[in-house]
Design a protein around this motif. Structure first.
Motif, PDB file in Angstrom:
ATOM      1  N   ALA A   8       3.656 -20.637  13.913  1.00 12.56           N
ATOM      2  CA  ALA A   8       2.797 -21.837  13.415  1.00 12.56           C
ATOM      3  C   ALA A   8       1.933 -21.406  12.283  1.00 12.56           C
ATOM      4  N   VAL A   9       1.430 -22.434  11.580  1.00 10.92           N
ATOM      5  CA  VAL A   9       0.407 -22.101  10.523  1.00 10.92           C
ATOM      6  C   VAL A   9      -0.705 -23.118  10.993  1.00 10.92           C
ATOM      7  N   GLY A  35      -2.079 -19.714   2.151  1.00 13.55           N
ATOM      8  CA  GLY A  35      -2.627 -18.488   2.862  1.00 13.55           C
ATOM      9  C   GLY A  35      -3.989 -18.746   3.507  1.00 13.55           C
ATOM     10  N   GLU A  36      -5.033 -19.277   2.516  1.00  6.28           N
ATOM     11  CA  GLU A  36      -6.361 -19.430   3.037  1.00  6.28           C
ATOM     12  C   GLU A  36      -6.331 -20.551   4.297  1.00  6.28           C
ATOM     13  N   LEU A  37      -5.562 -21.682   4.322  1.00  5.92           N
ATOM     14  CA  LEU A  37      -5.454 -22.707   5.433  1.00  5.92           C
ATOM     15  C   LEU A  37      -4.967 -22.016   6.536  1.00  5.92           C
ATOM     16  N   THR A  38      -3.818 -21.044   6.334  1.00  2.00           N
ATOM     17  CA  THR A  38      -3.209 -20.407   7.548  1.00  2.00           C
ATOM     18  C   THR A  38      -4.257 -19.521   8.211  1.00  2.00           C
ATOM     19  N   MET A  39      -4.895 -18.659   7.593  1.00  2.00           N
ATOM     20  CA  MET A  39      -5.856 -17.808   8.140  1.00  2.00           C
ATOM     21  C   MET A  39      -7.108 -18.539   8.837  1.00  2.00           C
ATOM     22  N   LYS A  40      -7.561 -19.491   8.030  1.00  2.00           N
ATOM     23  CA  LYS A  40      -8.604 -20.314   8.913  1.00  2.00           C
ATOM     24  C   LYS A  40      -7.966 -20.986  10.114  1.00  2.00           C
ATOM     25  N   ASP A  41      -6.965 -21.315  10.034  1.00  2.00           N
ATOM     26  CA  ASP A  41      -6.268 -21.963  11.288  1.00  2.00           C
ATOM     27  C   ASP A  41      -5.941 -21.077  12.530  1.00  2.00           C
ATOM     28  N   SER A  42      -5.679 -19.975  12.009  1.00  2.00           N
ATOM     29  CA  SER A  42      -5.645 -18.742  13.028  1.00  2.00           C
ATOM     30  C   SER A  42      -6.907 -18.449  13.719  1.00  2.00           C
ATOM     31  N   ASN A  43      -7.810 -18.397  12.872  1.00  2.00           N
ATOM     32  CA  ASN A  43      -9.268 -17.892  13.319  1.00  2.00           C
ATOM     33  C   ASN A  43      -9.756 -19.128  14.051  1.00  2.00           C
ATOM     34  N   ALA A  61      -1.595 -13.395   3.821  1.00  2.00           N
ATOM     35  CA  ALA A  61      -2.408 -13.923   4.830  1.00  2.00           C
ATOM     36  C   ALA A  61      -1.893 -13.602   6.323  1.00  2.00           C
ATOM     37  N   TYR A  62      -2.840 -13.787   7.264  1.00  2.00           N
ATOM     38  CA  TYR A  62      -2.294 -13.388   8.504  1.00  2.00           C
ATOM     39  C   TYR A  62      -2.420 -14.714   9.370  1.00  2.00           C
ATOM     40  N   THR A  63      -1.603 -14.405  10.622  1.00  2.00           N
ATOM     41  CA  THR A  63      -1.859 -15.357  11.583  1.00  2.00           C
ATOM     42  C   THR A  63      -1.488 -14.748  12.748  1.00  2.00           C
ATOM     43  N   PHE A  64      -2.095 -15.210  13.884  1.00  2.00           N
ATOM     44  CA  PHE A  64      -1.777 -14.556  15.151  1.00  2.00           C
ATOM     45  C   PHE A  64      -1.824 -15.442  16.386  1.00  2.00           C
ATOM     46  N   ASP A  65      -0.887 -15.376  17.185  1.00  2.00           N
ATOM     47  CA  ASP A  65      -0.653 -16.243  18.257  1.00  2.00           C
ATOM     48  C   ASP A  65      -1.179 -15.843  19.717  1.00  2.00           C
ATOM     49  N   GLU A  84      -2.152 -32.629   6.753  1.00  2.00           N
ATOM     50  CA  GLU A  84      -2.081 -33.271   5.342  1.00  2.00           C
ATOM     51  C   GLU A  84      -1.950 -32.334   4.233  1.00  2.00           C
ATOM     52  N   GLU A  85      -3.138 -31.561   4.274  1.00  2.00           N
ATOM     53  CA  GLU A  85      -3.366 -30.241   3.337  1.00  2.00           C
ATOM     54  C   GLU A  85      -2.334 -29.414   3.462  1.00  2.00           C
ATOM     55  N   MET A  86      -1.890 -28.916   4.581  1.00  2.00           N
ATOM     56  CA  MET A  86      -0.795 -27.886   4.497  1.00  2.00           C
ATOM     57  C   MET A  86       0.384 -28.433   3.853  1.00  2.00           C
ATOM     58  N   ILE A  87       0.854 -29.542   4.420  1.00  2.00           N
ATOM     59  CA  ILE A  87       2.168 -30.164   3.761  1.00  2.00           C
ATOM     60  C   ILE A  87       2.124 -30.226   2.098  1.00  2.00           C
ATOM     61  N   ARG A  88       0.878 -30.532   1.572  1.00  2.00           N
ATOM     62  CA  ARG A  88       0.892 -30.587   0.309  1.00  2.00           C
ATOM     63  C   ARG A  88       0.852 -29.333  -0.297  1.00  2.00           C
ATOM     64  N   VAL A  89       0.040 -28.443   0.121  1.00  2.00           N
ATOM     65  CA  VAL A  89       0.126 -27.166  -0.528  1.00  2.00           C
ATOM     66  C   VAL A  89       1.553 -26.322  -0.232  1.00  2.00           C
ATOM     67  N   ILE A  90       2.088 -26.810   0.638  1.00  2.00           N
ATOM     68  CA  ILE A  90       3.650 -26.259   0.827  1.00  2.00           C
ATOM     69  C   ILE A  90       4.526 -26.803  -0.311  1.00  2.00           C
TER      70      ILE A  90
END
Ligand code: DP6
Length: 408
Positions: free
Chosen positions: A23-24, A258-266, A306-310, A243-249
């Motif tokens: 997940a992002v 990448g920025e949104l992915t990292m912010k959401d993981s954080n 970008a990183y993401t952690f579960d 909404e923003e994630m779908i738009r940038v994809i």
């Protein structure tokens, strides 16, 4: 069990494979624990099955005495409530469909008991949530055997494990939280296929972990009970982030993605800290990887990685093909491995790269030998597939796991 020849013919068998998804925009928190309905929508990328997949064979026969399941070579308890929900739901859908065709005969064998055998092509120690690919594969294989239509499957897989509903599709997938009390509209759907963003690459950095983390089911239960931040995230943050994630994809805008992915993981890990008592999924190695990614991006003045952690300490890294080989070299430099070659670097091959002295100096981190155990390199991939070759069935003609599948 030694079956007579004519009984063997009453055995129907299907084998399928299903992917892992990462997940992002994270799912964390249920509004209904029985139906597994989430408090917020989520969005993920399905990874390629050449590197990470579950394979499941399901057989049904009028000679089977009871439903049975073998996971990674060991027989497990079939009475697990989530397994039972998936089996019951698929049988219910199949009966409903048959009744509309012919109410007198059991064409698909849905009234028979099943034997299920499932294996992963990645070690459980990789810490990748195997429940998503596992339940997606189980539900998909059952649906092929019993003739259940695909639109209904994500609602069934969701009841095995929430994130499993996203593994039923390839590429970018969203799980819409839905509004109905019965959960009929809490479904996964594809946002873009696996070929939409071909330059996108994924690295799983498997770190050395000493202790087992809190499971996601119990972790998110405690978060729902105690974290105020979780409510704010679900009500205010995620709706606009989706909404923003779908738009940038759709725009293939990597820096924004990448920025949104990292912010959401954080934010997900901030909720874990806001949970009482707090949950710590990240360890020292995870924190070092986070610093490395930010320092690397800072050197270039743009988000290249970008990183993401579960619910564990392993990092999943998203980047583009152009930056992949250099970043892998950066990881090797700052986390010098204990082992080399294929033992350290698995999956899609990466070219070698030279690092400039300036880059190494600018990152300015002490190397941590053996901090990362190994890397799996992959990319976006398709949803579940049917395996046509009968030689690949995990169950033999007697309905029991083949010798090659059984662990001691
Ligand atoms: C952190 O789907 O494993 O990976 O629904 O209780 O089985 P259950 O939880 P699960 O939770 C996954 C949580 C996550 C984030 C995500 O994949 O969206």
């Amino acid at each position: 069990m030694n079956m007579p020849e004519n009984d063997k013919q009453s055995l129907s068998m299907v084998t399928c494979t299903a992917p892992v998804n990462i997940a992002v925009i994270k799912y964390w928190g249920k509004r209904d624990e029985d139906l597994i309905l989430p408090m917020n929508s989520s969005l993920s990328l399905t990874l390629h099955q050449d590197q990470l997949k579950t394979t499941t064979t399901v057989a049904c026969s009028r000679n089977f005495q009871q439903d049975r399941i073998w996971l990674n070579g060991k027989e497990e308890d079939i009475s697990n409530p989530r397994l039972q929900s998936c089996l019951q739901e698929i049988r219910r859908f199949s009966r409903k469909r048959q009744n509309t065709v012919d109410s007198t005969s059991d064409v698909s064998g849905v009234s028979h008991k099943v034997h299920i055998c499932s294996v992963n092509n990645f070690p459980t120690a990789a810490g990748l949530a195997s429940s998503a690919s596992g339940y997606a594969c189980l539900v998909y294989t059952l649906s092929q055997l019993f003739g259940v239509e695909s639109e209904q499957l994500s609602a069934v897989a969701r009841q095995g494990s929430g994130s499993a509903c996203r593994s039923l599709y390839g590429g970018f997938v969203q799980w819409k939280l839905g509004e109905q009390l019965d959960g009929k509209d809490s479904l996964a759907e594809q946002v873009e296929s696996e070929s939409y963003w071909p330059e996108l690459r994924v690295l799983t950095l498997v770190v050395s972990a000493e202790q087992k983390s809190v499971g996601s089911t119990s972790g998110m239960h405690t978060s729902v009970e105690t974290s105020q931040l979780l409510k704010y995230r679900a009500d205010v943050v995620v709706p606009s982030r989706m909404e923003e994630m779908i738009r940038v994809i759709r725009e293939r805008d990597f820096p924004a993605f990448g920025e949104l992915t990292m912010k959401d993981s954080n934010q997900f890990h901030a909720i874990c800290l806001d949970t009482y008592p707090p949950i710590f999924y990240l360890n020292n190695m995870s924190h070092r990887i986070i610093s490395l990614v930010h320092r690397y991006n800072q050197y270039y003045g743009e988000t290249r990685v970008a990183y993401t952690f579960d619910a564990g300490p392993n990092a999943v890294i998203y980047t583009l093909q152009d930056h992949l080989s250099e970043f892998v070299q950066v990881v090797r430099h700052f986390f010098p491995p204990e082992v080399s070659g294929e033992e350290f670097f698995k999956g899609l091959p990466v070219c070698s790269a030279d690092l400039s002295e300036e880059l190494k100096k600018d990152i300015n981190m002490e190397p941590t030998p053996k901090g990362i155990r190994y890397i799996i390199s992959t990319k976006a991939g398709p949803g579940p597939c049917v395996v046509k070759d009968p030689n690949h069935h995990l169950l033999g003609a007697d309905g029991l796991p083949k010798k090659s599948v059984i662990s001691d």
